[in-house]
Design a protein around this motif. Structure first.
Motif, PDB file in Angstrom:
ATOM      1  N   ILE A  42      -1.587   5.681 -13.149  1.00 25.44           N
ATOM      2  CA  ILE A  42      -1.198   5.964 -11.699  1.00 25.44           C
ATOM      3  C   ILE A  42      -2.498   6.018 -11.020  1.00 25.44           C
ATOM      4  CG2 ILE A  42       1.119   6.725 -11.785  1.00 25.44           C
ATOM      5  CD1 ILE A  42       0.836   9.779 -11.961  1.00 25.44           C
ATOM      6  N   PRO A  43      -3.669   6.645 -11.788  1.00 23.08           N
ATOM      7  CA  PRO A  43      -4.492   6.409 -10.959  1.00 23.08           C
ATOM      8  C   PRO A  43      -5.488   4.765  -9.978  1.00 23.08           C
ATOM      9  CG  PRO A  43      -5.098   7.916 -12.945  1.00 23.08           C
ATOM     10  CD  PRO A  43      -4.162   7.401 -13.077  1.00 23.08           C
ATOM     11  N   ALA A  44      -5.065   4.205 -11.123  1.00 23.22           N
ATOM     12  CA  ALA A  44      -5.632   2.839 -10.389  1.00 23.22           C
ATOM     13  C   ALA A  44      -4.256   2.732  -9.433  1.00 23.22           C
ATOM     14  CB  ALA A  44      -5.644   1.387 -11.738  1.00 23.22           C
ATOM     15  N   LEU A  45      -3.084   2.325  -9.790  1.00 23.14           N
ATOM     16  CA  LEU A  45      -2.187   2.671  -8.734  1.00 23.14           C
ATOM     17  C   LEU A  45      -2.286   3.645  -7.045  1.00 23.14           C
ATOM     18  CD1 LEU A  45       1.580   2.641  -9.751  1.00 23.14           C
ATOM     19  CD2 LEU A  45       0.905   0.584  -8.559  1.00 23.14           C
ATOM     20  N   ASP A  64       0.933  -0.958  -0.024  1.00 19.17           N
ATOM     21  CA  ASP A  64      -0.263  -0.013   0.171  1.00 19.17           C
ATOM     22  C   ASP A  64       0.597   1.289   0.241  1.00 19.17           C
ATOM     23  OD1 ASP A  64       1.173  -1.049   2.496  1.00 19.17           O
ATOM     24  OD2 ASP A  64      -0.491   0.185   3.676  1.00 19.17           O
ATOM     25  N   VAL A  65       2.486   1.153   0.664  1.00 22.93           N
ATOM     26  CA  VAL A  65       2.152   2.509   0.682  1.00 22.93           C
ATOM     27  C   VAL A  65       3.073   2.605  -0.716  1.00 22.93           C
ATOM     28  CG1 VAL A  65       4.795   3.324   2.175  1.00 22.93           C
ATOM     29  CG2 VAL A  65       2.907   1.952   3.454  1.00 22.93           C
ATOM     30  N   ILE A  66       4.048   1.122  -0.804  1.00 18.57           N
ATOM     31  CA  ILE A  66       4.804   1.627  -2.500  1.00 18.57           C
ATOM     32  C   ILE A  66       3.984   2.202  -3.454  1.00 18.57           C
ATOM     33  CG2 ILE A  66       6.004   0.573  -4.361  1.00 18.57           C
ATOM     34  CD1 ILE A  66       6.818  -1.590  -1.961  1.00 18.57           C
ATOM     35  N   ALA A  67       2.523   1.919  -3.350  1.00 22.74           N
ATOM     36  CA  ALA A  67       1.383   1.859  -4.960  1.00 22.74           C
ATOM     37  C   ALA A  67       1.668   3.498  -4.617  1.00 22.74           C
ATOM     38  CB  ALA A  67       0.717   1.253  -4.975  1.00 22.74           C
ATOM     39  N   ILE A  68       1.179   4.202  -3.102  1.00 24.68           N
ATOM     40  CA  ILE A  68       1.105   5.110  -2.769  1.00 24.68           C
ATOM     41  C   ILE A  68       2.167   6.247  -3.492  1.00 24.68           C
ATOM     42  CG2 ILE A  68       0.033   7.539  -1.391  1.00 24.68           C
ATOM     43  CD1 ILE A  68      -1.806   4.967   0.128  1.00 24.68           C
ATOM     44  N   ALA A  69       3.071   5.891  -2.619  1.00 27.50           N
ATOM     45  CA  ALA A  69       4.391   5.933  -3.202  1.00 27.50           C
ATOM     46  C   ALA A  69       4.960   6.040  -4.426  1.00 27.50           C
ATOM     47  CB  ALA A  69       5.279   6.177  -2.118  1.00 27.50           C
ATOM     48  N   LEU A  70       4.470   5.675  -5.352  1.00 21.32           N
ATOM     49  CA  LEU A  70       4.859   5.888  -6.997  1.00 21.32           C
ATOM     50  C   LEU A  70       3.599   6.677  -7.754  1.00 21.32           C
ATOM     51  CD1 LEU A  70       5.351   2.272  -7.284  1.00 21.32           C
ATOM     52  CD2 LEU A  70       7.440   3.696  -7.540  1.00 21.32           C
ATOM     53  N   ALA A  71       2.409   6.531  -7.253  1.00 20.03           N
ATOM     54  CA  ALA A  71       1.021   7.405  -7.572  1.00 20.03           C
ATOM     55  C   ALA A  71       1.546   8.727  -7.476  1.00 20.03           C
ATOM     56  CB  ALA A  71       0.445   6.641  -6.761  1.00 20.03           C
ATOM     57  N   LEU A  72       1.843   9.309  -6.538  1.00 19.75           N
ATOM     58  CA  LEU A  72       1.914  10.460  -6.029  1.00 19.75           C
ATOM     59  C   LEU A  72       3.599  10.898  -6.585  1.00 19.75           C
ATOM     60  CD1 LEU A  72       1.254  10.313  -1.590  1.00 19.75           C
ATOM     61  CD2 LEU A  72      -0.151  11.337  -3.952  1.00 19.75           C
ATOM     62  N   TYR A  73       4.249  10.358  -6.985  1.00 19.60           N
ATOM     63  CA  TYR A  73       5.471  10.770  -7.383  1.00 19.60           C
ATOM     64  C   TYR A  73       4.652  10.681  -8.850  1.00 19.60           C
ATOM     65  CZ  TYR A  73       9.847  10.016 -10.236  1.00 19.60           C
ATOM     66  OH  TYR A  73      10.612  11.139 -10.802  1.00 19.60           O
TER      67      TYR A  73
END
Length: 961
Positions: free
Chosen positions: A493-496, A453-462
């Motif tokens: 990234i929206p899906a992430l 969860d943390v990895i996906a949100i970090a990639l999406a925000l980046y």
């Protein structure tokens, strides 16, 4: 064969699971295979629309190809061979090669320029009446013209005279009449020839695509002969010297589809190559009017393909998640059987093979039916005029292509692999390990351990941060969307973010349950108490369902928001750019000198004497207010190159003069663009004739603030003082972004050189500066059609030079294939999200209820009523599915706010004024809430029905077994 029969029996025994798996598999294949089908259909529609636009703008028919050979030093035999060879190629290979219905193949012959003189020339010894003419011929000309005088030319000499046709313009050019005879006096002709004007003609139909030159101006210096007679004289007998031969091919471009583009380009090149091979020198012409439009279309097509795939990524991820969930449910239900087989000596590959055969069977059926279902989906999507809005329109050119089956095969193969993953994992567990896993229901899932969860949100925000930086560059530098390469992953990234946000909230959810349990543990009834214990202690069991529901609902909300945002922003951009519903430009009476005739020399002395100031007479404004359907009308004066001086600085800005009251009632403006409603700003300056509003771009570049005095004028008009009352970012029709291509990114000083605006009172501008023409902005009532308004203009005989109709532009935008494609894809994504979530929800709870038959039977046996049992189930649904739906709606809204602005990259961000704004429509949210509510209620009803059919003795007997 025995293995196959066993697999079929097992599939029949688990028909609900297998059916659900097959539905997901079929939808996945249908969706993926529909992408190339829909892409080709919508791109074909877009191509035809582009060609229609080209025809409207240029007045020429796009579906044509013209090629011409010019003969130089060829002998008569060589010219005959070349002509016959090329003519055969054009008719047998060239025209059919376009793969479109051929409407015309016009062969024209043209002689070399010949000198002619009237037969009754009164001055035969001078060259005064000698003129040049080219003899022309066209196949089947008589079918496309009508005679205005005289008769058709004969196919042979009449009394030794060759008969010809002239256009009316040629008749004037040669100062002759019908019946006149000309003598050819030219060394190029071996024998004496006389030409008689047999008649004059014009086009039979004004829009006839037979004529390459629509106004027949190319025949002004030509005499037209009978085509068969011309062929005999120019080529066979070589009496008249031939200059060249041309072939004009006309095809029905309205039947052009994406599959024809390559053939069209290849055939155009093939004709050109054939022409080059048949001339001794590069004396030829080969042109196709559609090639330029096709080149621009290919760029748009590539852009649309990328965007369509990007929009479908969240839906594909959702379907893959669904497939994995169903496959995992199947594996969980059959883990005991798999473990027993493994404990009795079955190899892992044997167990996996049995399930692989089942998967291949389902995948094969889905592969066969998927593209056909995809074609049906495309037919439905072709009627979309907005998000979940369908209208009757011309059907899209839909067909199942080889590419569709290729995509379907890839999708079926991917689903097959997804189905086998849980089975492969299940075969690694022995019977002892399986029993141990059943006793450890609180085991943390893998995603929890690796912090997915943390990895996906970090990639999406980046990704979001990267996109915002690139978008800022596009807008500040006045660039096109193609000037910077935008990574397609920006749309993934929206899906992430949806997945990461859902998993993060599910990580916190058990603590929320414990808090709820602790708060009311003294007051909870037994049914709620038991449910909280069940959900709290077995939260990992529900998390797979919950993340699935979160992803599907959030994807649906995101699709709804994206579609509504794109549609509404497109409409806002058109209304803001025009300023009002109707904008009229009227011709004013003035004393401007007439323009000099073409080619007349200009005298500097004369220019100095001439007064450069033009005086205008303002027409009456009252007739505009009395036109049919007019609610409000306003005068709007615009001067794009007004000069100003302020704070010892000067510059050029756009000056607008308005009547504040009429303007506020007439214009369209989104109030959220400014700190206060626009009428508040108009009221601010209404009290002072010298008051003006300036744009924030002017205030920043020239350090101007409210209260400063600004001097405004323009060429030959002295500057006058005005007082700044307010600073605004936006104003109707004003774009504060630099024009596309106007800024050099390497020059830091020019980056801030954005357009500037000054808004003042029209009466003061007319009195203190100058009286010049203004536009009339009109707001119509909703019940009046524009046809009645136009009729009113015609009846009053107004001298209108230009009309901007916002209604027509909005209707044209809705029918734009680009917008149709976006609406269709997003509608499909939303519908599939809701459908898949309903099937997955129902399947999970049916299986879960069957797995807890013994537990429910015991609860009934110890005294719980059916009503209490249903209440327990409802509470459990509330704490699992209900919470997941709420989280999905919340995350979908947040994802929309953050990532829907990504879609503006599909347009030119510099031209997107007003700014891109994420929008939610109450009707769209109502659809989502209604569908989700129906899903939960229907699911709960089915589960309640299953509980009501539960027999206590059967449950106890099951426990004993």
């Amino acid at each position: 064969m025995a293995l196959f029969v066993m697999i079929i029996r097992k599939m029949v025994q688990n028909k609900w699971l297998v059916s659900s798996l097959f539905i997901g598999l079929l939808m996945s294949v249908a969706l993926v295979s529909s992408m190339p089908i829909y892409s080709e259909a919508i791109l074909s529609r877009m191509l035809v629309k582009d060609l229609e636009t080209m025809q409207t703008q240029t007045g020429t028919y796009p579906g044509t190809h013209y090629s011409k050979l010019f003969f130089t030093k060829e002998t008569p035999d060589q010219m005959n061979r070349i002509y016959n060879r090329v003519s055969t190629f054009i008719k047998e290979e060239g025209a059919p090669g376009f793969q479109l219905p051929v409407q015309e193949i016009v062969t024209d012959l043209q002689s070399k320029s010949l000198k002619i003189r009237p037969q009754d020339d009164p001055e035969p010894d001078t060259k005064r009446n000698v003129k040049s003419v080219a003899l022309r011929s066209f196949t089947d000309l008589e079918k496309h013209i009508k005679l205005t005088d005289g008769s058709m030319p004969a196919a042979q000499p009449v009394d030794g005279v060759y008969e010809v046709l002239l256009t009316e313009r040629a008749l004037i050019q040669y100062k002759t009449i019908v019946g006149a005879v000309f003598t050819v006096e030219d060394d190029k002709v071996a024998v004496p020839i006389k030409l008689k004007v047999a008649g004059t003609f014009e086009k039979l139909q004004d829009d006839d695509s037979y004529f390459r030159d629509t106004d027949l101006s190319d025949l002004t210096n030509s005499f037209v002969m009978n085509d068969q007679f011309a062929y005999q004289q120019m080529l066979k007998d070589s009496i008249i010297p031939i200059a060249g031969a041309g072939w004009f091919i006309v095809v029905d471009y309205s039947k052009m589809e994406l599959q024809h583009v390559d053939d069209f380009i290849a055939t155009s090149n093939s004709i050109r190559d054939t022409m080059l091979k048949n001339v001794t020198m590069y004396q030829m012409v080969s042109e196709s009017r559609a090639l330029e439009a096709i080149a621009a279309y290919m760029d748009r097509a590539a852009q649309l393909r990328t965007l369509m795939w990007s929009l479908n990524v969240p839906v594909l991820i959702m379907l893959g998640f669904y497939m994995f969930m169903v496959s995992n449910l199947i594996a969980d239900r059959q883990k005991n059987e798999i473990a027993v087989l493994r404990s009795r000596g079955a190899a892992r590959w044997q167990v996996v093979t049995s399930y692989a055969v089942e998967g291949l069977l389902l995948s094969g059926i889905a592969f066969g039916l998927g593209p056909l279902l995809g074609m049906m989906l495309t037919e439905v999507l072709g009627a979309s005029s907005g998000f979940l809005e369908f209208v009757q329109r011309v059907r899209l050119p839909v067909r199942v292509t080889e590419e569709a089956y290729q995509y379907g095969a890839i999708a079926a193969g991917a689903c097959f692999i997804i189905m086998l993953i849980p089975i492969i994992l299940a075969t690694r567990v022995t019977i002892v390990g399986h029993k141990q896993q059943m006793a450890r229901l609180t085991k943390s899932p893998l995603w929890h351990k690796i912090f997915l969860d943390v990895i996906a949100i970090a990639l999406a925000l980046y990704g979001l941060n990267t996109f915002k930086k690139r978008l800022a560059d596009l807008q500040s530098l006045g660039l096109n969307a193609n000037d910077l390469t935008i990574d397609p992953l920006q749309f993934v990234i929206p899906a992430l973010f949806i997945m990461g946000g859902g998993l993060l909230l599910l990580r916190l959810y058990p603590w929320v349950l414990r808090l709820v349990y602790w708060i009311g543990k003294k007051w909870w009834p037994p049914s709620v108490y038991a449910t909280l214990i069940q959900v709290g202690r077995s939260s990992s069991q529900y998390q797979f369902l919950m993340i699935f529901l979160i992803m599907t609902i959030a994807t649906g909300v995101f699709s709804a928001s994206a579609a509504r945002t794109i549609n509404n922003n497109t409409e806002d951009r058109i209304q803001y750019g025009n300023g009002a519903e109707i904008v009229l430009t009227q011709q004013w009476v003035n004393d401007a000198p007439p323009p000099p005739p073409p080619g007349a020399p200009s005298s500097g002395a004369d220019a100095a004497v001439t007064d450069p100031v033009v005086h205008y007479l303002e027409p009456s404004f009252d007739p505009f207010t009395k036109l049919p359907g007019v609610e409000h009308a306003a005068k709007v004066f615009t001067k794009n190159d007004a000069s100003f001086s302020v704070n010892d600085q000067s510059g050029v800005a756009r000056l607008m003069g308005i009547d504040t009251f009429d303007f506020g009632n007439t214009t369209w403006f989104r109030d959220s663009l400014l700190d206060y409603p626009i009428n508040d700003y108009l009221n601010l300056i209404a009290v002072d004739p010298t008051a003006v509003l300036i744009s924030s771009t002017l205030a920043k570049q020239k350090n101007v603030k409210a209260g400063d005095t600004i001097w405004v004028g323009w060429e030959d008009v002295p500057q006058q003082p005005f007082k700044v009352y307010g600073i605004i970012d936006y104003f109707p029709t004003f774009n504060p972004n630099p024009p596309i291509g106007s800024v050099d990114a390497s020059d830091e000083e020019t980056i801030s050189n954005a357009p500037m605006l000054i808004v003042g009172h029209l009466p003061r501008i007319q009195v203190q500066l100058a009286l010049e023409p203004y536009d009339v902005w009109i707001k119509l009532d909703s019940d009046t059609p524009t046809a009645d308004f136009y009729e009113g203009i015609s009846e009053q005989k107004m001298s209108i030079t230009k009309i901007v109709n916002t209604r027509e532009e909005l209707a044209r935008a809705k029918n734009d294939p680009f917008l149709m494609a976006l609406n269709g894809v997003l509608t499909l994504g939303f519908v599939l999200s809701i459908l898949v979530s309903f099937i997955g929800f129902l399947l999970y709870w049916v299986l879960s209820l069957r797995g807890r038959t013994l537990q429910n039977g015991i609860l009934r046996a110890i005294g719980l009523s059916l009503r209490q049992l249903i209440t327990m189930l409802a509470v459990e649904q509330l704490f699992t599915s209900g919470v997941a739906v709420l989280i999905g709606i919340g995350i979908g809204n947040l994802t929309s706010q953050l990532y829907v602005p990504n879609f503006q990259i599909a347009f030119n961000p510099s031209s997107l004024v007003p700014p891109f704004k994420v929008m939610f429509e109450a009707a769209d949210l109502a659809r989502i809430y209604t569908l989700v509510g129906i899903m939960l209620l229907v699911g709960l009803g089915i589960l309640a029905f299953m509980l009501s059919r539960l027999r206590i003795h059967q449950a106890i007997k099951l426990g004993e077994d």
